[in-house]
Scaffold this motif. Structure first.
Motif, PDB file in Angstrom:
ATOM      1  N   LEU B  42     -35.315 -25.042   7.234  1.00 32.61           N
ATOM      2  CA  LEU B  42     -33.991 -25.956   6.713  1.00 32.61           C
ATOM      3  C   LEU B  42     -33.944 -25.314   5.196  1.00 32.61           C
ATOM      4  O   LEU B  42     -32.748 -24.975   4.807  1.00 32.61           O
ATOM      5  CB  LEU B  42     -34.085 -27.377   6.816  1.00 32.61           C
ATOM      6  CG  LEU B  42     -33.000 -28.028   6.245  1.00 32.61           C
ATOM      7  CD1 LEU B  42     -31.790 -28.162   7.163  1.00 32.61           C
ATOM      8  CD2 LEU B  42     -33.000 -29.262   5.615  1.00 32.61           C
ATOM      9  N   VAL B  43     -35.004 -25.360   4.412  1.00 31.88           N
ATOM     10  CA  VAL B  43     -34.859 -24.862   3.166  1.00 31.88           C
ATOM     11  C   VAL B  43     -34.572 -23.474   2.841  1.00 31.88           C
ATOM     12  O   VAL B  43     -33.781 -23.165   2.116  1.00 31.88           O
ATOM     13  CB  VAL B  43     -36.251 -25.248   2.237  1.00 31.88           C
ATOM     14  CG1 VAL B  43     -36.244 -24.647   0.744  1.00 31.88           C
ATOM     15  CG2 VAL B  43     -36.871 -26.641   2.283  1.00 31.88           C
ATOM     16  N   LEU B  44     -35.018 -22.533   3.697  1.00 29.99           N
ATOM     17  CA  LEU B  44     -34.620 -21.110   3.955  1.00 29.99           C
ATOM     18  C   LEU B  44     -33.261 -21.053   4.019  1.00 29.99           C
ATOM     19  O   LEU B  44     -32.403 -20.187   3.606  1.00 29.99           O
ATOM     20  CB  LEU B  44     -35.234 -20.466   4.784  1.00 29.99           C
ATOM     21  CG  LEU B  44     -36.745 -20.195   4.620  1.00 29.99           C
ATOM     22  CD1 LEU B  44     -37.486 -19.548   5.673  1.00 29.99           C
ATOM     23  CD2 LEU B  44     -37.188 -19.859   3.294  1.00 29.99           C
ATOM     24  N   VAL B  45     -32.507 -21.914   5.255  1.00 29.09           N
ATOM     25  CA  VAL B  45     -31.099 -21.636   5.469  1.00 29.09           C
ATOM     26  C   VAL B  45     -30.432 -22.328   4.050  1.00 29.09           C
ATOM     27  O   VAL B  45     -29.357 -21.573   3.954  1.00 29.09           O
ATOM     28  CB  VAL B  45     -30.986 -22.671   6.807  1.00 29.09           C
ATOM     29  CG1 VAL B  45     -29.467 -22.728   6.857  1.00 29.09           C
ATOM     30  CG2 VAL B  45     -31.598 -22.019   7.784  1.00 29.09           C
ATOM     31  N   ILE B  46     -30.744 -23.311   3.596  1.00 26.38           N
ATOM     32  CA  ILE B  46     -29.986 -23.864   2.277  1.00 26.38           C
ATOM     33  C   ILE B  46     -30.197 -22.526   1.339  1.00 26.38           C
ATOM     34  O   ILE B  46     -28.912 -22.369   0.839  1.00 26.38           O
ATOM     35  CB  ILE B  46     -30.414 -25.116   1.805  1.00 26.38           C
ATOM     36  CG1 ILE B  46     -30.455 -26.387   2.936  1.00 26.38           C
ATOM     37  CG2 ILE B  46     -30.018 -25.462   0.416  1.00 26.38           C
ATOM     38  CD1 ILE B  46     -31.035 -27.468   2.508  1.00 26.38           C
ATOM     39  N   LEU B  47     -31.199 -22.107   0.913  1.00 24.20           N
ATOM     40  CA  LEU B  47     -31.256 -21.084   0.010  1.00 24.20           C
ATOM     41  C   LEU B  47     -30.401 -19.678   0.304  1.00 24.20           C
ATOM     42  O   LEU B  47     -29.671 -19.330  -0.423  1.00 24.20           O
ATOM     43  CB  LEU B  47     -32.469 -20.673  -0.242  1.00 24.20           C
ATOM     44  CG  LEU B  47     -33.665 -21.512  -1.066  1.00 24.20           C
ATOM     45  CD1 LEU B  47     -34.828 -21.128  -1.187  1.00 24.20           C
ATOM     46  CD2 LEU B  47     -32.825 -22.166  -2.284  1.00 24.20           C
ATOM     47  N   LEU B  48     -30.355 -19.449   1.682  1.00 23.95           N
ATOM     48  CA  LEU B  48     -29.858 -18.196   2.141  1.00 23.95           C
ATOM     49  C   LEU B  48     -28.324 -18.677   1.861  1.00 23.95           C
ATOM     50  O   LEU B  48     -27.487 -17.618   1.472  1.00 23.95           O
ATOM     51  CB  LEU B  48     -29.940 -17.858   3.555  1.00 23.95           C
ATOM     52  CG  LEU B  48     -31.124 -16.877   3.758  1.00 23.95           C
ATOM     53  CD1 LEU B  48     -31.307 -16.962   5.290  1.00 23.95           C
ATOM     54  CD2 LEU B  48     -30.954 -15.783   3.166  1.00 23.95           C
ATOM     55  N   TRP B 108     -37.425 -30.741  -3.417  1.00 23.31           N
ATOM     56  CA  TRP B 108     -36.240 -31.668  -3.711  1.00 23.31           C
ATOM     57  C   TRP B 108     -35.935 -32.042  -1.928  1.00 23.31           C
ATOM     58  O   TRP B 108     -35.214 -32.943  -2.020  1.00 23.31           O
ATOM     59  CB  TRP B 108     -35.111 -30.823  -4.351  1.00 23.31           C
ATOM     60  CG  TRP B 108     -35.243 -30.923  -5.896  1.00 23.31           C
ATOM     61  CD1 TRP B 108     -36.528 -31.122  -6.521  1.00 23.31           C
ATOM     62  CD2 TRP B 108     -34.179 -31.295  -6.672  1.00 23.31           C
ATOM     63  NE1 TRP B 108     -36.211 -31.332  -7.911  1.00 23.31           N
ATOM     64  CE2 TRP B 108     -34.978 -31.710  -7.994  1.00 23.31           C
ATOM     65  CE3 TRP B 108     -33.052 -31.492  -6.642  1.00 23.31           C
ATOM     66  CZ2 TRP B 108     -34.229 -31.712  -9.199  1.00 23.31           C
ATOM     67  CZ3 TRP B 108     -32.245 -31.653  -7.756  1.00 23.31           C
ATOM     68  CH2 TRP B 108     -32.973 -31.682  -8.888  1.00 23.31           C
ATOM     69  N   ALA B 109     -36.117 -31.217  -1.147  1.00 20.00           N
ATOM     70  CA  ALA B 109     -35.900 -31.115   0.241  1.00 20.00           C
ATOM     71  C   ALA B 109     -36.589 -32.345   0.825  1.00 20.00           C
ATOM     72  O   ALA B 109     -36.050 -33.392   1.292  1.00 20.00           O
ATOM     73  CB  ALA B 109     -35.882 -30.131   1.186  1.00 20.00           C
ATOM     74  N   GLY B 110     -37.817 -32.683   0.364  1.00 22.79           N
ATOM     75  CA  GLY B 110     -38.679 -33.648   0.812  1.00 22.79           C
ATOM     76  C   GLY B 110     -38.406 -35.100  -0.160  1.00 22.79           C
ATOM     77  O   GLY B 110     -38.405 -35.954   0.565  1.00 22.79           O
TER      78      GLY B 110
END
Lengths: 83, 242
Positions: B42-48, B108-110
Protein backbone atom coordinates in the motif's frame (compact mmCIF):
# COMPACT_ATOMS: atom_id res chain seq x y z
CA UNK A 1 7.04 -23.16 31.39
CA UNK A 2 9.65 -22.88 34.11
CA UNK A 3 8.50 -20.34 36.70
CA UNK A 4 12.05 -19.40 37.73
CA UNK A 5 12.91 -18.60 34.11
CA UNK A 6 9.79 -16.50 33.63
CA UNK A 7 10.30 -14.64 36.91
CA UNK A 8 13.91 -13.93 36.01
CA UNK A 9 12.85 -12.79 32.53
CA UNK A 10 10.29 -10.34 33.87
CA UNK A 11 12.75 -8.87 36.37
CA UNK A 12 15.44 -8.65 33.70
CA UNK A 13 13.01 -6.97 31.29
CA UNK A 14 12.15 -4.33 33.87
CA UNK A 15 15.79 -3.77 34.76
CA UNK A 16 16.92 -3.59 31.14
CA UNK A 17 14.57 -0.75 30.25
CA UNK A 18 15.08 0.99 33.59
CA UNK A 19 18.87 0.93 33.52
CA UNK A 20 18.93 1.82 29.84
CA UNK A 21 16.90 4.95 30.61
CA UNK A 22 19.44 6.38 33.08
CA UNK A 23 22.28 7.31 30.74
CA UNK A 24 20.18 8.81 27.93
CA UNK A 25 18.17 10.70 30.56
CA UNK A 26 21.29 12.41 31.84
CA UNK A 27 22.50 12.99 28.29
CA UNK A 28 19.23 14.48 27.12
CA UNK A 29 19.16 16.75 30.14
CA UNK A 30 22.64 18.05 29.39
CA UNK A 31 21.81 18.51 25.71
CA UNK A 32 18.57 20.35 26.49
CA UNK A 33 20.34 22.64 28.94
CA UNK A 34 23.03 23.48 26.40
CA UNK A 35 20.42 24.06 23.71
CA UNK A 36 18.48 26.48 25.92
CA UNK A 37 21.71 28.25 26.76
CA UNK A 38 22.55 28.51 23.08
CA UNK A 39 19.14 29.92 22.22
CA UNK A 40 19.32 32.42 25.10
CA UNK A 41 22.71 33.60 23.88
CA UNK A 42 21.78 33.67 20.20
CA UNK A 43 17.99 33.77 19.69
CA UNK A 44 18.38 34.19 15.92
CA UNK A 45 19.95 30.73 15.66
CA UNK A 46 16.94 29.04 17.24
CA UNK A 47 15.82 27.11 14.17
CA UNK A 48 19.25 25.66 13.49
CA UNK A 49 19.73 24.72 17.13
CA UNK A 50 16.31 23.10 17.30
CA UNK A 51 16.97 20.88 14.29
CA UNK A 52 20.31 19.64 15.58
CA UNK A 53 18.90 19.27 19.09
CA UNK A 54 15.98 17.11 18.00
CA UNK A 55 18.25 14.94 15.86
CA UNK A 56 20.66 14.36 18.75
CA UNK A 57 17.78 13.69 21.14
CA UNK A 58 16.61 10.93 18.83
CA UNK A 59 20.10 9.42 18.84
CA UNK A 60 20.14 9.34 22.64
CA UNK A 61 16.66 7.94 22.73
CA UNK A 62 17.84 5.08 20.55
CA UNK A 63 19.94 3.83 23.48
CA UNK A 64 16.86 3.43 25.64
CA UNK A 65 15.15 1.79 22.71
CA UNK A 66 17.90 -0.86 22.64
CA UNK A 67 16.99 -1.63 26.25
CA UNK A 68 13.35 -1.82 25.20
CA UNK A 69 14.19 -4.24 22.39
CA UNK A 70 15.98 -6.48 24.91
CA UNK A 71 12.99 -6.24 27.25
CA UNK A 72 10.59 -7.15 24.43
CA UNK A 73 12.78 -10.05 23.36
CA UNK A 74 12.73 -11.34 26.94
CA UNK A 75 8.95 -11.00 27.21
CA UNK A 76 7.78 -12.16 23.80
CA UNK A 77 10.59 -14.15 22.20
CA UNK A 78 12.55 -15.52 25.13
CA UNK A 79 15.14 -17.99 23.82
CA UNK A 80 15.39 -19.75 27.21
CA UNK A 81 11.75 -20.72 27.29
CA UNK A 82 11.13 -23.86 25.28
CA UNK A 83 7.46 -24.38 24.72
CA UNK B 1 8.47 -24.23 17.18
CA UNK B 2 7.26 -21.07 18.89
CA UNK B 3 7.26 -20.79 22.67
CA UNK B 4 4.04 -21.11 24.63
CA UNK B 5 4.08 -17.45 25.63
CA UNK B 6 3.30 -16.41 22.04
CA UNK B 7 -0.14 -17.94 22.37
CA UNK B 8 -0.86 -16.75 25.90
CA UNK B 9 -3.13 -13.76 25.98
CA UNK B 10 -1.59 -12.31 29.10
CA UNK B 11 -0.03 -9.51 27.10
CA UNK B 12 -2.66 -9.18 24.42
CA UNK B 13 -5.34 -8.64 27.06
CA UNK B 14 -3.45 -5.67 28.37
CA UNK B 15 -2.26 -4.30 25.06
CA UNK B 16 -3.66 -5.16 21.70
CA UNK B 17 -0.37 -4.81 19.90
CA UNK B 18 0.12 -8.43 18.98
CA UNK B 19 3.85 -8.85 19.20
CA UNK B 20 4.97 -12.15 17.76
CA UNK B 21 1.65 -12.94 16.05
CA UNK B 22 1.70 -12.86 12.29
CA UNK B 23 -0.57 -13.43 9.35
CA UNK B 24 1.54 -16.13 7.72
CA UNK B 25 1.63 -16.74 4.01
CA UNK B 26 3.36 -19.79 2.63
CA UNK B 27 5.14 -18.78 -0.58
CA UNK B 28 7.29 -21.51 -2.17
CA UNK B 29 8.06 -23.06 1.19
CA UNK B 30 8.90 -19.77 2.90
CA UNK B 31 6.70 -18.45 5.68
CA UNK B 32 6.28 -14.70 5.11
CA UNK B 33 4.51 -12.16 7.26
CA UNK B 34 1.53 -11.24 5.09
CA UNK B 35 0.42 -8.20 7.09
CA UNK B 36 3.79 -6.52 6.55
CA UNK B 37 3.68 -7.17 2.81
CA UNK B 38 0.13 -5.86 2.47
CA UNK B 39 0.86 -2.55 4.19
CA UNK B 40 4.20 -2.06 2.45
CA UNK B 41 2.53 -2.65 -0.93
CA UNK B 42 0.00 0.00 0.00
CA UNK B 43 2.83 2.39 0.90
CA UNK B 44 4.56 1.63 -2.41
CA UNK B 45 1.33 2.30 -4.34
CA UNK B 46 0.82 5.61 -2.52
CA UNK B 47 4.40 6.70 -3.21
CA UNK B 48 4.15 5.65 -6.87
CA UNK B 49 0.85 7.48 -7.34
CA UNK B 50 2.29 10.54 -5.64
CA UNK B 51 5.35 10.60 -7.86
CA UNK B 52 3.35 9.96 -11.05
CA UNK B 53 0.66 12.52 -10.33
CA UNK B 54 3.22 15.03 -9.06
CA UNK B 55 5.19 14.94 -12.32
CA UNK B 56 2.23 15.25 -14.71
CA UNK B 57 1.58 18.57 -16.49
CA UNK B 58 4.78 20.20 -15.35
CA UNK B 59 4.73 23.98 -15.53
CA UNK B 60 7.38 26.65 -15.49
CA UNK B 61 5.94 28.07 -12.29
CA UNK B 62 4.99 25.14 -10.04
CA UNK B 63 1.76 25.15 -8.11
CA UNK B 64 -0.25 22.68 -6.09
CA UNK B 65 0.98 19.09 -6.16
CA UNK B 66 3.96 19.92 -8.36
CA UNK B 67 5.13 22.41 -5.76
CA UNK B 68 4.88 19.76 -3.06
CA UNK B 69 6.77 17.22 -5.18
CA UNK B 70 9.57 19.70 -5.82
CA UNK B 71 9.75 20.46 -2.11
CA UNK B 72 10.01 16.74 -1.32
CA UNK B 73 12.79 16.23 -3.86
CA UNK B 74 14.63 19.27 -2.48
CA UNK B 75 14.31 17.88 1.02
CA UNK B 76 15.81 14.46 0.23
CA UNK B 77 18.47 16.12 -1.92
CA UNK B 78 19.47 18.23 1.07
CA UNK B 79 19.79 15.10 3.25
CA UNK B 80 22.14 13.54 0.71
CA UNK B 81 24.11 16.74 0.07
CA UNK B 82 24.63 17.55 3.75
CA UNK B 83 26.37 14.22 4.35
CA UNK B 84 27.97 13.31 1.04
CA UNK B 85 29.20 16.70 -0.12
CA UNK B 86 28.88 18.39 -3.50
CA UNK B 87 31.00 15.92 -5.46
CA UNK B 88 29.24 12.62 -4.70
CA UNK B 89 25.69 13.38 -3.66
CA UNK B 90 24.00 13.22 -7.06
CA UNK B 91 24.25 9.48 -7.65
CA UNK B 92 23.06 8.68 -4.12
CA UNK B 93 19.93 10.84 -4.11
CA UNK B 94 17.72 7.97 -5.40
CA UNK B 95 18.88 5.56 -2.70
CA UNK B 96 18.74 8.01 0.21
CA UNK B 97 15.48 9.49 -1.02
CA UNK B 98 13.84 6.09 -1.41
CA UNK B 99 14.90 5.08 2.09
CA UNK B 100 13.53 8.29 3.54
CA UNK B 101 10.24 8.22 1.66
CA UNK B 102 9.58 4.54 2.26
CA UNK B 103 10.27 4.71 6.01
CA UNK B 104 8.35 7.95 6.33
CA UNK B 105 5.42 6.52 4.39
CA UNK B 106 5.46 3.29 6.41
CA UNK B 107 5.56 5.05 9.78
CA UNK B 108 2.77 7.43 8.87
CA UNK B 109 0.68 4.69 7.25
CA UNK B 110 0.91 2.76 10.51
CA UNK B 111 0.04 5.81 12.60
CA UNK B 112 -2.66 7.47 10.51
CA UNK B 113 -4.72 4.68 8.93
CA UNK B 114 -7.19 2.98 11.36
CA UNK B 115 -5.99 -0.56 10.67
CA UNK B 116 -8.03 -1.97 13.57
CA UNK B 117 -11.14 -1.78 11.37
CA UNK B 118 -9.75 -4.47 9.06
CA UNK B 119 -9.78 -7.88 10.68
CA UNK B 120 -7.18 -10.45 9.75
CA UNK B 121 -7.43 -14.16 10.67
CA UNK B 122 -4.28 -13.76 12.75
CA UNK B 123 -2.03 -10.84 13.59
CA UNK B 124 -2.93 -7.27 12.70
CA UNK B 125 -2.11 -4.69 10.08
CA UNK B 126 0.36 -2.06 11.28
CA UNK B 127 3.36 -0.09 10.09
CA UNK B 128 5.68 -2.36 8.06
CA UNK B 129 8.60 -0.92 10.04
CA UNK B 130 7.39 -2.49 13.28
CA UNK B 131 8.56 -5.84 11.93
CA UNK B 132 12.26 -6.48 12.53
CA UNK B 133 12.53 -8.16 9.10
CA UNK B 134 11.67 -4.94 7.27
CA UNK B 135 14.13 -2.80 9.20
CA UNK B 136 16.85 -5.45 8.98
CA UNK B 137 16.37 -5.59 5.20
CA UNK B 138 16.65 -1.81 4.93
CA UNK B 139 19.74 -1.79 7.16
CA UNK B 140 21.41 -4.58 5.13
CA UNK B 141 20.67 -2.66 1.93
CA UNK B 142 22.50 0.27 3.50
CA UNK B 143 25.45 -2.02 4.28
CA UNK B 144 25.59 -3.25 0.69
CA UNK B 145 25.30 0.32 -0.52
CA UNK B 146 28.30 1.59 1.40
CA UNK B 147 30.38 -1.44 0.47
CA UNK B 148 29.46 -0.82 -3.17
CA UNK B 149 30.29 2.87 -2.80
CA UNK B 150 33.68 2.16 -1.28
CA UNK B 151 34.62 -0.65 -3.66
CA UNK B 152 33.53 1.21 -6.79
CA UNK B 153 35.48 4.31 -5.80
CA UNK B 154 38.71 2.76 -4.48
CA UNK B 155 38.66 -0.82 -5.75
CA UNK B 156 40.32 -3.30 -3.40
CA UNK B 157 42.14 -0.42 -1.75
CA UNK B 158 38.90 0.10 0.14
CA UNK B 159 39.86 -2.69 2.53
CA UNK B 160 42.92 -0.71 3.58
CA UNK B 161 40.69 1.24 5.92
CA UNK B 162 40.39 -1.84 8.13
CA UNK B 163 44.01 -1.49 9.22
CA UNK B 164 43.87 2.23 9.72
CA UNK B 165 45.04 4.04 11.74
CA UNK B 166 46.93 1.00 13.14
CA UNK B 167 46.53 -2.73 12.33
CA UNK B 168 45.74 -3.37 15.99
CA UNK B 169 42.25 -1.96 15.39
CA UNK B 170 41.40 -4.59 12.75
CA UNK B 171 38.89 -6.51 14.95
CA UNK B 172 37.11 -3.34 16.00
CA UNK B 173 36.87 -2.15 12.40
CA UNK B 174 35.38 -5.48 11.36
CA UNK B 175 32.90 -5.48 14.26
CA UNK B 176 31.84 -1.99 13.19
CA UNK B 177 30.53 -3.42 9.91
CA UNK B 178 28.16 -5.63 11.91
CA UNK B 179 27.11 -3.08 14.51
CA UNK B 180 26.12 -0.50 11.90
CA UNK B 181 23.21 -2.48 10.40
CA UNK B 182 22.37 -3.87 13.85
CA UNK B 183 21.94 -0.45 15.42
CA UNK B 184 20.17 0.94 12.33
CA UNK B 185 17.59 -1.83 12.31
CA UNK B 186 17.05 -1.94 16.09
CA UNK B 187 16.69 1.82 16.34
CA UNK B 188 13.93 2.01 13.75
CA UNK B 189 12.18 -1.19 14.86
CA UNK B 190 12.28 -0.28 18.54
CA UNK B 191 11.05 3.25 18.05
CA UNK B 192 8.09 2.30 15.90
CA UNK B 193 7.13 -0.65 18.10
CA UNK B 194 7.56 1.45 21.26
CA UNK B 195 5.15 4.07 19.90
CA UNK B 196 2.52 1.49 19.07
CA UNK B 197 2.90 -0.30 22.41
CA UNK B 198 2.66 2.96 24.36
CA UNK B 199 -0.48 3.95 22.49
CA UNK B 200 -2.17 0.59 22.95
CA UNK B 201 -1.28 0.34 26.65
CA UNK B 202 -2.56 3.88 27.21
CA UNK B 203 -5.69 3.18 25.19
CA UNK B 204 -6.45 0.14 27.32
CA UNK B 205 -6.11 2.27 30.47
CA UNK B 206 -7.88 5.45 29.31
CA UNK B 207 -9.66 5.06 25.97
CA UNK B 208 -10.51 8.74 25.45
CA UNK B 209 -8.45 11.91 24.79
CA UNK B 210 -5.43 10.90 26.90
CA UNK B 211 -3.66 8.85 24.17
CA UNK B 212 -3.98 11.70 21.65
CA UNK B 213 -0.79 13.62 22.60
CA UNK B 214 1.16 10.35 22.51
CA UNK B 215 -0.27 9.67 19.05
CA UNK B 216 0.91 13.08 17.87
CA UNK B 217 4.29 12.34 19.41
CA UNK B 218 4.29 9.02 17.54
CA UNK B 219 3.67 10.77 14.22
CA UNK B 220 6.48 13.21 14.97
CA UNK B 221 8.84 10.41 16.06
CA UNK B 222 8.03 8.51 12.88
CA UNK B 223 9.21 11.37 10.70
CA UNK B 224 12.31 11.97 12.84
CA UNK B 225 13.23 8.28 12.64
CA UNK B 226 12.91 8.36 8.84
CA UNK B 227 15.18 11.41 8.78
CA UNK B 228 17.70 9.73 11.08
CA UNK B 229 17.79 6.49 9.11
CA UNK B 230 18.43 8.26 5.82
CA UNK B 231 20.93 10.68 7.36
CA UNK B 232 22.89 7.82 8.90
CA UNK B 233 22.80 5.82 5.67
CA UNK B 234 24.20 8.86 3.85
CA UNK B 235 26.84 9.33 6.56
CA UNK B 236 27.98 5.69 6.29
CA UNK B 237 28.22 5.98 2.51
CA UNK B 238 30.17 9.22 2.87
CA UNK B 239 32.53 7.49 5.29
CA UNK B 240 33.19 4.72 2.77
CA UNK B 241 33.78 7.27 0.00
CA UNK B 242 36.23 9.57 1.72
Amino acid sequence: MDSIVSAASVIAAGLSIGLAAIGPGIGQGTAAGQAVEGIARQPEAENKIRGTFLLSLAFMEALTIYGLVVALALLFANPFVNG
Amino acid sequence: MYPEIFNSNMFTLLAEAEVGKHFYWNIAGFLVHGQVLLVSWLVLVILLLFSIVGTQNKERFPKGIQNFTEYTVDFVTDIARDQLGESFYKEWIPFIGTLFLFIFGSNWAGALIPWKLIKLPEGELAAPTNDINTTAALALLTSFAYFYAGLSKKGLGYFKRYIEPIPLLLPINIIEDFTKPLSLSFRLFGNVLADELTISVLTSLVPLIVPLPIMVLGIFAGSVQALIFSTLAAAYIAEALE
